[in-house]
Motif scaffolding. Sequence first.
Motif, PDB file in Angstrom:
ATOM      1  N   SER A   1      10.124 -20.052  -1.748  1.00 55.82           N
ATOM      2  CA  SER A   1      11.162 -20.141  -2.782  1.00 55.82           C
ATOM      3  C   SER A   1      10.574 -20.070  -4.185  1.00 55.82           C
ATOM      4  CB  SER A   1      11.954 -21.438  -2.613  1.00 55.82           C
ATOM      5  OG  SER A   1      11.138 -22.568  -2.875  1.00 55.82           O
ATOM      6  N   SER A   2       9.305 -20.392  -4.344  1.00 55.97           N
ATOM      7  CA  SER A   2       8.663 -20.334  -5.665  1.00 55.97           C
ATOM      8  C   SER A   2       7.777 -19.096  -5.812  1.00 55.97           C
ATOM      9  CB  SER A   2       7.819 -21.599  -5.886  1.00 55.97           C
ATOM     10  OG  SER A   2       8.622 -22.758  -5.864  1.00 55.97           O
ATOM     11  N   SER A   3       7.830 -18.201  -4.866  1.00 58.05           N
ATOM     12  CA  SER A   3       7.038 -16.972  -4.912  1.00 58.05           C
ATOM     13  C   SER A   3       7.852 -15.868  -5.572  1.00 58.05           C
ATOM     14  CB  SER A   3       6.635 -16.557  -3.492  1.00 58.05           C
ATOM     15  OG  SER A   3       5.958 -17.610  -2.832  1.00 58.05           O
ATOM     16  N   PHE A   4       7.178 -14.838  -6.009  1.00 57.40           N
ATOM     17  CA  PHE A   4       7.909 -13.729  -6.640  1.00 57.40           C
ATOM     18  C   PHE A   4       7.161 -12.420  -6.440  1.00 57.40           C
ATOM     19  CE2 PHE A   4       5.036 -15.331  -9.911  1.00 57.40           C
ATOM     20  CZ  PHE A   4       4.545 -14.184 -10.512  1.00 57.40           C
ATOM     21  N   MET A   5       7.892 -11.331  -6.648  1.00 57.95           N
ATOM     22  CA  MET A   5       7.345  -9.980  -6.507  1.00 57.95           C
ATOM     23  C   MET A   5       7.476  -9.254  -7.831  1.00 57.95           C
ATOM     24  SD  MET A   5       8.527  -7.004  -3.818  1.00 57.95           S
ATOM     25  CE  MET A   5       7.735  -5.395  -3.780  1.00 57.95           C
ATOM     26  N   MET A   6       6.546  -8.361  -8.101  1.00 55.59           N
ATOM     27  CA  MET A   6       6.641  -7.453  -9.245  1.00 55.59           C
ATOM     28  C   MET A   6       6.661  -6.026  -8.722  1.00 55.59           C
ATOM     29  SD  MET A   6       4.099  -6.989 -12.541  1.00 55.59           S
ATOM     30  CE  MET A   6       4.276  -8.717 -13.004  1.00 55.59           C
ATOM     31  N   GLU A   7       7.623  -5.260  -9.186  1.00 58.02           N
ATOM     32  CA  GLU A   7       7.772  -3.872  -8.748  1.00 58.02           C
ATOM     33  C   GLU A   7       6.754  -2.984  -9.457  1.00 58.02           C
ATOM     34  OE1 GLU A   7      11.496  -2.279  -9.983  1.00 58.02           O
ATOM     35  OE2 GLU A   7      11.366  -0.478  -8.742  1.00 58.02           O
ATOM     36  N   PHE A   8       6.138  -2.078  -8.697  1.00 57.70           N
ATOM     37  CA  PHE A   8       5.196  -1.102  -9.235  1.00 57.70           C
ATOM     38  C   PHE A   8       5.757   0.308  -9.019  1.00 57.70           C
ATOM     39  CE2 PHE A   8       1.107  -3.816  -8.365  1.00 57.70           C
ATOM     40  CZ  PHE A   8       1.330  -4.542  -9.528  1.00 57.70           C
ATOM     41  N   PRO A   9       5.274   1.281  -9.785  1.00 58.16           N
ATOM     42  CA  PRO A   9       5.606   2.683  -9.481  1.00 58.16           C
ATOM     43  C   PRO A   9       5.028   3.073  -8.123  1.00 58.16           C
ATOM     44  CG  PRO A   9       4.719   2.464 -11.718  1.00 58.16           C
ATOM     45  CD  PRO A   9       4.486   1.142 -11.027  1.00 58.16           C
TER      46      PRO A   9
ATOM     47  N   ASP B   1      13.512  12.284  -3.000  1.00 58.79           N
ATOM     48  CA  ASP B   1      13.743  10.973  -3.620  1.00 58.79           C
ATOM     49  C   ASP B   1      12.475  10.165  -3.870  1.00 58.79           C
ATOM     50  OD1 ASP B   1      16.478  11.431  -3.520  1.00 58.79           O
ATOM     51  OD2 ASP B   1      16.636  10.622  -1.491  1.00 58.79           O
ATOM     52  N   TYR B   2      11.294  10.794  -3.684  1.00 61.70           N
ATOM     53  CA  TYR B   2      10.080   9.974  -3.766  1.00 61.70           C
ATOM     54  C   TYR B   2       9.971   9.289  -5.122  1.00 61.70           C
ATOM     55  CZ  TYR B   2       5.280   8.427  -3.137  1.00 61.70           C
ATOM     56  OH  TYR B   2       4.167   7.645  -3.023  1.00 61.70           O
ATOM     57  N   LYS B   3      10.096  10.031  -6.169  1.00 63.25           N
ATOM     58  CA  LYS B   3       9.864   9.464  -7.499  1.00 63.25           C
ATOM     59  C   LYS B   3      10.941   8.449  -7.879  1.00 63.25           C
ATOM     60  CE  LYS B   3       8.728  10.859 -12.233  1.00 63.25           C
ATOM     61  NZ  LYS B   3       8.522  12.015 -13.140  1.00 63.25           N
ATOM     62  N   GLU B   4      12.169   8.672  -7.440  1.00 64.76           N
ATOM     63  CA  GLU B   4      13.275   7.815  -7.853  1.00 64.76           C
ATOM     64  C   GLU B   4      13.395   6.566  -6.987  1.00 64.76           C
ATOM     65  OE1 GLU B   4      13.511  11.114  -7.503  1.00 64.76           O
ATOM     66  OE2 GLU B   4      13.459  11.487  -9.667  1.00 64.76           O
ATOM     67  N   LYS B   5      13.149   6.681  -5.686  1.00 63.53           N
ATOM     68  CA  LYS B   5      13.473   5.576  -4.792  1.00 63.53           C
ATOM     69  C   LYS B   5      12.272   4.907  -4.127  1.00 63.53           C
ATOM     70  CE  LYS B   5      18.146   7.235  -3.849  1.00 63.53           C
ATOM     71  NZ  LYS B   5      19.130   7.652  -2.835  1.00 63.53           N
ATOM     72  N   TYR B   6      11.134   5.564  -4.108  1.00 62.84           N
ATOM     73  CA  TYR B   6       9.971   4.939  -3.491  1.00 62.84           C
ATOM     74  C   TYR B   6       9.288   4.040  -4.520  1.00 62.84           C
ATOM     75  CZ  TYR B   6      10.162   7.766   0.756  1.00 62.84           C
ATOM     76  OH  TYR B   6      10.553   8.323   1.947  1.00 62.84           O
ATOM     77  N   ARG B   7       8.801   2.898  -4.054  1.00 63.17           N
ATOM     78  CA  ARG B   7       8.163   1.952  -4.957  1.00 63.17           C
ATOM     79  C   ARG B   7       7.017   1.204  -4.251  1.00 63.17           C
ATOM     80  NH1 ARG B   7      10.387   4.576  -8.010  1.00 63.17           N
ATOM     81  NH2 ARG B   7      11.828   4.038  -9.705  1.00 63.17           N
ATOM     82  N   GLY B   8       6.091   0.739  -5.085  1.00 63.12           N
ATOM     83  CA  GLY B   8       5.089  -0.216  -4.629  1.00 63.12           C
ATOM     84  C   GLY B   8       5.397  -1.571  -5.214  1.00 63.12           C
ATOM     85  N   GLY B   9       4.444  -2.488  -5.099  1.00 59.85           N
ATOM     86  CA  GLY B   9       4.681  -3.814  -5.664  1.00 59.85           C
ATOM     87  C   GLY B   9       3.603  -4.803  -5.262  1.00 59.85           C
TER      88      GLY B   9
ATOM     89  N   GLN C   1       0.825  -1.195   0.000  1.00 60.85           N
ATOM     90  CA  GLN C   1       0.000   0.000   0.000  1.00 60.85           C
ATOM     91  C   GLN C   1       0.867   1.255   0.000  1.00 60.85           C
ATOM     92  OE1 GLN C   1      -3.307   1.009   2.928  1.00 60.85           O
ATOM     93  NE2 GLN C   1      -4.270   1.044   0.915  1.00 60.85           N
ATOM     94  N   TYR C   2       1.467   1.589   1.139  1.00 59.32           N
ATOM     95  CA  TYR C   2       2.227   2.839   1.210  1.00 59.32           C
ATOM     96  C   TYR C   2       3.604   2.629   0.587  1.00 59.32           C
ATOM     97  CZ  TYR C   2      -1.561   3.880   4.367  1.00 59.32           C
ATOM     98  OH  TYR C   2      -2.816   4.045   4.898  1.00 59.32           O
ATOM     99  N   ALA C   3       3.901   3.409  -0.451  1.00 58.17           N
ATOM    100  CA  ALA C   3       5.175   3.274  -1.149  1.00 58.17           C
ATOM    101  C   ALA C   3       6.337   3.591  -0.209  1.00 58.17           C
ATOM    102  CB  ALA C   3       5.209   4.218  -2.347  1.00 58.17           C
ATOM    103  N   ALA C   4       7.431   2.915  -0.410  1.00 57.71           N
ATOM    104  CA  ALA C   4       8.637   3.105   0.399  1.00 57.71           C
ATOM    105  C   ALA C   4       9.796   2.493  -0.383  1.00 57.71           C
ATOM    106  CB  ALA C   4       8.503   2.433   1.770  1.00 57.71           C
TER     107      ALA C   4
END
Length: 652
Positions: free
Chosen positions: A236-244, A212-220, A197-200
């Motif tokens: 071990s078989s799980s994964f994450m996708m990075e969001f803006p 640095d919010y736009k460059e370093k903060y992310r959701g996912g 929820q809250y980007a960090a």
Amino acid sequence: MRLPLSGLGWLTAGILVAACGGTKPSAPTGGGAAGGGITDLMKARGLSEADVAAALKTYTPTGKLDEYLTFASGGHSGQVIVIGVPSMRILKYIAVFTPEPWQGYGFDDQTKAILDQGKRFGKDVTWADTHHPALSESGGDYDGKYLFIGDKANARIALIDLADFTTKQIVTTELMVSDHGASFVTPDTDYVIETAQYAAPLGGGYADPKTDYKEKYRGGVVFWKFDKAKGRIDKSSSFMMEFPPYTQDLADAGKKVSDGYAFFNSINTELSWGGDMEGNPPMESGMSQNDMDYMHIVNWRKAEEVIKAGKFEMMGDMKVIRLATAVSEGLLYFVPEPKSPHGVDVTPDGAEIVVGGKLDTHGTVYNFAKMKALMDAGTFDGKDDWGVPILSYKDSIRGQVELGLGPLHTQFDDKGFAYTSLFIESAVAKWSLADLKVVQKLPSHYNIGHLLAAEGDTVSPDGKYLIAMNKWAIDRYTKVGPLLPQNFQLVDLSGPEMTLLYDMPIPLGEPHYAQMIKADKLHPVDVYKPGEDPITGELATNAVEGGKERIERKPDGVHVYMTAIRSHFTPDIIRVKEGELVHLHLTNLEQAYDATHGFAINSYNINVSVEPGEHSDMTFLADRAGVFPMYCTEFCSALHLEMAGYLLVEPK
């Protein structure tokens, strides 16, 4: 109390006539309240025919079972509440993220280990904000086997086995600092979805949002792989996708025609980070400036292939599809959604997605086929600052329905109707999916958040009952100080119009969401196998058989092999020396249903519950000399009081 037949006959006739819109029959005369006449009882209690009809639809006599069970989050308690429907009787609290004394959860070695799985950055977390429970599914229907629930505050997911209604596993990734879109499952429970929820900064590092919010903060989003054969989440078989760094919100998995996709709301295309004492607007207005935010569309089945192809980056112990890869591989798309959206709910046929905008009066109905055609053709209105393709809003929707003030969440029935909660208006709106028109509004008391319908998240909703989960109670109950219970209101969906049946106070945390399952889909065990460890489901290493109780001194301390059976512990005297490490291995020898024993020792924080057959291990340092009674904490028999003994700690 037995009701006079004449009174029941009149009552039944009255209800039937009222239901048919006929003239009310005359009340029978005579028979004062003291005599139990129905009309006099109604008059004495100020009850209308509608009140009595609602009572008859919910009253469940002793020994009668409920048709449905509702699993509700326990909010800040970190637990799950199990509620029977239509009786609205609380049947159980399931301990999940926090210690629970009655069940001895968090007091023995087994459940301490479960809670340890939920540590964040090596620190204990002794509370949780449980939000969204998700029942496991097979073919898009609840299968009654497992329940998952997310902890918004600490970005954790827990797994509950419905064979014994016990928490078996907690998983977390420190890449995210919070979640809200959790938990939601794919139609065959291949994955459990957890959305930040809250980007960090990913991984919890420091970055100043001012620079640095736009460059370093992310959701996912994390897709936690569920191993059905083992009944456990396979990290071990799980994964994450990075969001803006838009603030991602709720989620839902596609089904049927949209199976393989997942949908996520977000707010904050403004990239607001607060700073109301640093010259910025507060978040509530900073995040509400734009008319449109972005629904995220993720092709998770294609993301699986990307992971198998090795196109990921290891961050900590998690495989991560970075944002640039998600874009280049065609895994992530956006479509605008108005305004400050919250609920995102896939229709039972999987063909459409309903979005409620908190600051918009409409429900917006997106058509999956239209969106897929745009994605397949590569037809976009543009890209966001991170290069994510944006679909045309007008070419993605079928239309909008004018709902009212503050639409949030939507559920479905088996007759083609949808039900949307209206937070500001304090009402449930029933509307037709076919022609997008509201057919009825039912006031709620008050400020409804989520709502749930019987099997309402599945491909085949039942449509018999709905529960409005109201955030305010104000005048519904006798005053109990400034902190009021939440108010669940049971609604009858079986007729042409919604009818309010029952108010139920929930004085435990802030229950956020719930799901309702047909009770006959659940098949819990009555007892554990003798000596079973409930967490592993296997015979416990230190299980104790009757007649083989003993006390052994080993290099790592004193091991007490102990049994419980009505109405004594063996041994009932434990002698140790001050400073010794004590390992208690306790097996309940009972195999009779409901023959539970408790075991407690004062001043050493020992308190467990051992259900029939269950084995429990407890470890503690006997660092204080003295005499410490130990006793059974469950009223198990006529001689329950005598089910006791002593821990004797001899001074050095």
